[in-house]
Design a protein around this motif. Structure first.
Motif, PDB file in Angstrom:
ATOM      1  N   GLY A 117      -1.437 -10.095   5.544  1.00  0.00           N
ATOM      2  CA  GLY A 117      -0.876  -9.294   6.624  1.00  0.00           C
ATOM      3  C   GLY A 117      -1.946  -8.932   7.621  1.00  0.00           C
ATOM      4  N   VAL A 118      -1.550  -8.492   8.793  1.00  0.00           N
ATOM      5  CA  VAL A 118      -2.524  -8.080   9.804  1.00  0.00           C
ATOM      6  C   VAL A 118      -3.115  -6.715   9.459  1.00  0.00           C
ATOM      7  CG1 VAL A 118      -2.807  -7.428  12.227  1.00  0.00           C
ATOM      8  CG2 VAL A 118      -1.516  -9.474  11.620  1.00  0.00           C
ATOM      9  N   GLY A 119      -2.266  -5.793   8.981  1.00  0.00           N
ATOM     10  CA  GLY A 119      -2.790  -4.479   8.600  1.00  0.00           C
ATOM     11  C   GLY A 119      -1.731  -3.398   8.584  1.00  0.00           C
ATOM     12  N   SER A 120      -1.005  -3.225   9.692  1.00  0.00           N
ATOM     13  CA  SER A 120      -0.058  -2.117   9.772  1.00  0.00           C
ATOM     14  C   SER A 120       1.278  -2.489   9.142  1.00  0.00           C
ATOM     15  CB  SER A 120       0.147  -1.696  11.221  1.00  0.00           C
ATOM     16  OG  SER A 120       0.735  -2.737  11.970  1.00  0.00           O
ATOM     17  N   LEU A 121       1.914  -1.461   8.560  1.00  0.00           N
ATOM     18  CA  LEU A 121       3.230  -1.590   7.953  1.00  0.00           C
ATOM     19  C   LEU A 121       4.091  -0.415   8.410  1.00  0.00           C
ATOM     20  CD1 LEU A 121       2.342  -2.667   4.287  1.00  0.00           C
ATOM     21  CD2 LEU A 121       3.336  -4.106   6.072  1.00  0.00           C
ATOM     22  N   PRO A 122       5.405  -0.535   8.301  1.00  0.00           N
ATOM     23  CA  PRO A 122       6.270   0.575   8.717  1.00  0.00           C
ATOM     24  C   PRO A 122       6.310   1.686   7.673  1.00  0.00           C
ATOM     25  CG  PRO A 122       7.591  -1.233   7.881  1.00  0.00           C
ATOM     26  CD  PRO A 122       6.175  -1.719   7.905  1.00  0.00           C
ATOM     27  N   GLY A 123       6.783   2.859   8.102  1.00  0.00           N
ATOM     28  CA  GLY A 123       7.005   3.956   7.170  1.00  0.00           C
ATOM     29  C   GLY A 123       5.805   4.872   7.026  1.00  0.00           C
ATOM     30  N   GLU A 124       5.942   5.833   6.109  1.00  0.00           N
ATOM     31  CA  GLU A 124       4.913   6.846   5.902  1.00  0.00           C
ATOM     32  C   GLU A 124       4.500   6.977   4.438  1.00  0.00           C
ATOM     33  OE1 GLU A 124       5.888  10.571   7.771  1.00  0.00           O
ATOM     34  OE2 GLU A 124       7.153   9.596   9.270  1.00  0.00           O
ATOM     35  N   LEU A 162       2.975  -5.059  11.579  1.00  0.00           N
ATOM     36  CA  LEU A 162       4.391  -4.927  11.262  1.00  0.00           C
ATOM     37  C   LEU A 162       4.886  -3.488  11.360  1.00  0.00           C
ATOM     38  CD1 LEU A 162       4.343  -7.322   8.181  1.00  0.00           C
ATOM     39  CD2 LEU A 162       5.489  -7.778  10.367  1.00  0.00           C
ATOM     40  N   ALA A 163       4.133  -2.631  12.033  1.00  0.00           N
ATOM     41  CA  ALA A 163       4.503  -1.218  12.101  1.00  0.00           C
ATOM     42  C   ALA A 163       5.844  -0.986  12.761  1.00  0.00           C
ATOM     43  CB  ALA A 163       3.420  -0.431  12.840  1.00  0.00           C
ATOM     44  N   GLY A 164       6.234  -1.849  13.699  1.00  0.00           N
ATOM     45  CA  GLY A 164       7.486  -1.668  14.408  1.00  0.00           C
ATOM     46  C   GLY A 164       8.683  -2.319  13.754  1.00  0.00           C
ATOM     47  N   ALA A 165       8.462  -2.939  12.596  1.00  0.00           N
ATOM     48  CA  ALA A 165       9.551  -3.622  11.895  1.00  0.00           C
ATOM     49  C   ALA A 165      10.266  -2.663  10.948  1.00  0.00           C
ATOM     50  CB  ALA A 165       8.992  -4.803  11.106  1.00  0.00           C
ATOM     51  N   THR A 166      11.414  -3.088  10.452  1.00  0.00           N
ATOM     52  CA  THR A 166      12.052  -2.343   9.371  1.00  0.00           C
ATOM     53  C   THR A 166      11.292  -2.649   8.079  1.00  0.00           C
ATOM     54  OG1 THR A 166      13.547  -4.149   8.792  1.00  0.00           O
ATOM     55  CG2 THR A 166      14.296  -2.597  10.488  1.00  0.00           C
ATOM     56  N   PRO A 167      11.357  -1.764   7.078  1.00  0.00           N
ATOM     57  CA  PRO A 167      10.680  -2.062   5.805  1.00  0.00           C
ATOM     58  C   PRO A 167      11.145  -3.376   5.192  1.00  0.00           C
ATOM     59  CG  PRO A 167      11.257   0.258   5.907  1.00  0.00           C
ATOM     60  CD  PRO A 167      11.895  -0.386   7.107  1.00  0.00           C
ATOM     61  N   GLY A 168      12.446  -3.648   5.274  1.00  0.00           N
ATOM     62  CA  GLY A 168      12.955  -4.892   4.711  1.00  0.00           C
ATOM     63  C   GLY A 168      12.402  -6.114   5.410  1.00  0.00           C
ATOM     64  N   GLY A 226      17.303  -8.129  11.089  1.00  0.00           N
ATOM     65  CA  GLY A 226      17.602  -9.080  10.031  1.00  0.00           C
ATOM     66  C   GLY A 226      16.481 -10.079   9.791  1.00  0.00           C
ATOM     67  N   THR A 227      16.664 -10.890   8.753  1.00  0.00           N
ATOM     68  CA  THR A 227      15.613 -11.824   8.343  1.00  0.00           C
ATOM     69  C   THR A 227      16.055 -13.277   8.508  1.00  0.00           C
ATOM     70  OG1 THR A 227      16.399 -11.718   6.047  1.00  0.00           O
ATOM     71  CG2 THR A 227      14.667 -10.169   6.701  1.00  0.00           C
TER      72      THR A 227
END
Length: 351
Positions: free
Chosen positions: A24-31, A324-330, A284-285
């Motif tokens: 991954g690049v680094g960022s993920l969604p959520g807290e 991926l910070a702006g994506a949904t967790p799924g 969606g995926t």
């Protein structure tokens, strides 16, 4: 020499990925730091990473997180953004607290792990372009401030690498420096606070020297990431980058020779081929249904440059095009899993 320095000095400074590696690049969604660590370790097992969760707010963002790593330099949040101050305040403490939470979670999910582990921080020039001095202008406009910032960052990252190795003793640490503003810095395209003019372009030798200072200080392999157009491949190689991470869709024909020269020089390409957010509004995926198709452009470029087909899967790491910070967790989980499948197709069918 300190024990931390000894820890870092024993690391190798080159990185060669296993065939079919994705990350991954680094960022993920959520807290949720624990859930993020579970995803970042579990979904990309060949090159797990320390996740960033900017949704938590200032101090968890890319710039704030790195400011919390600096040594004897401190910053606070102003209405205009991050600004250097005289002493550590609540914003510095918050940034360090978030990083501590993330390291705790990473340590939990990497028990017994041995192998490459990627961590991320902002590089010196994006940091200089993104943080203000007391007068409100970016540190980029003050050569002395840039030198101080580079030295502080080098020392802080050295300590951060040692801390990661302490928590994950089997880790072979790979540092990613995020430099999305680097091209603008080199071209003199960073706007001043007024917006009516731009900061003078930084001399390329000065810029290269600062980046090299940070790379040499940490004593581990360093890849430089930029999701902006016109990534300066040759510049980054001269500065000592082991890998270069970029949005593959932004490559143009004028980049091809530089890409080929980088591969022939042994540079690892982190090819961002999966969108950072779902193309459809519902998150969606469906766009992740063709792993081989996601890397078809990589194969085509490889053939066009006349590079060895057998070297493809060990010269390219497959990744999302950006964080991926702006994506949904799924979608974030599915995108990372898709990167793994796409990377495997480079092994199964290099042609």
């Amino acid at each position: 020499m300190s024990s931390e320095a000894n820890d870092v000095s024993t690391q190798k400074t080159t990185y060669r990925p296993a065939a079919g590696t994705a990350t991954g690049v680094g960022s993920l969604p959520g807290e949720d730091a624990r859930e993020a660590a579970r995803v970042a370790v579990g979904e990309v097992p060949a090159l797990p990473f320390l996740p960033e969760l900017p949704a938590r707010g200032p101090g968890a963002d890319m710039i704030g997180r790195t400011l919390g790593m600096l040594v004897e330099l401190y910053a606070r949040v102003e209405p205009s953004g991050w600004r250097f101050g005289d002493r550590p305040g609540r914003d510095t403490r918050r940034a360090r607290s978030y990083l501590g939470e993330d390291l705790d979670a990473l340590e939990e999910f990497t028990q017994g792990y041995a192998g490459p582990l990627k961590i991320q921080a902002v590089g010196p020039w994006t940091l200089a372009a993104g943080v203000e001095l007391r007068g409100g202008e970016a540190a980029l406009g003050d050569p002395g401030a840039c030198r101080d910032l580079t030295a502080s960052l080098a020392e802080g990252l050295r300590a951060h690498v040692a801390e990661v190795r302490r928590r994950v003793p089997g880790a072979e640490v790979l540092l990613q420096l995020d430099e999305p503003s680097l091209t603008a810095v080199l071209r003199g395209n960073v706007r001043t606070a007024s917006g009516y003019r731009t900061h003078r372009a930084v001399d390329r030798q000065v810029a290269e020297g600062a980046l090299r200072q940070v790379i040499e200080a940490v004593g581990v392999p360093v890849t430089v990431h930029s999701c902006a157009p016109d990534v300066p491949f040759a510049f980054l190689r001269r500065a000592g980058a082991t890998g270069i991470s970029f949005d593959f869709s932004l490559l143009t024909e004028r980049d091809w020779d530089a890409v080929g020269e980088s591969v022939e020089a042994g540079t690892v390409l982190f090819a961002g081929v999966v969108p950072g957010t779902a193309p459809d509004a519902a998150g969606g995926t469906a766009a992740l249904s063709d792993p081989a198709g996601s890397v078809s452009g990589v194969r085509s470029l490889w053939r066009g440059l006349g590079l060895s087909p057998g070297a493809l899967s060990q010269s390219v790491v497959v990744a999302p095009a950006c964080g991926l910070a702006g994506a949904t967790p799924g979608y974030a989980r599915a995108a990372l899993a898709h990167c793994v499948k796409a990377a495997r197709t480079l092994v199964d069918d290099p042609e």
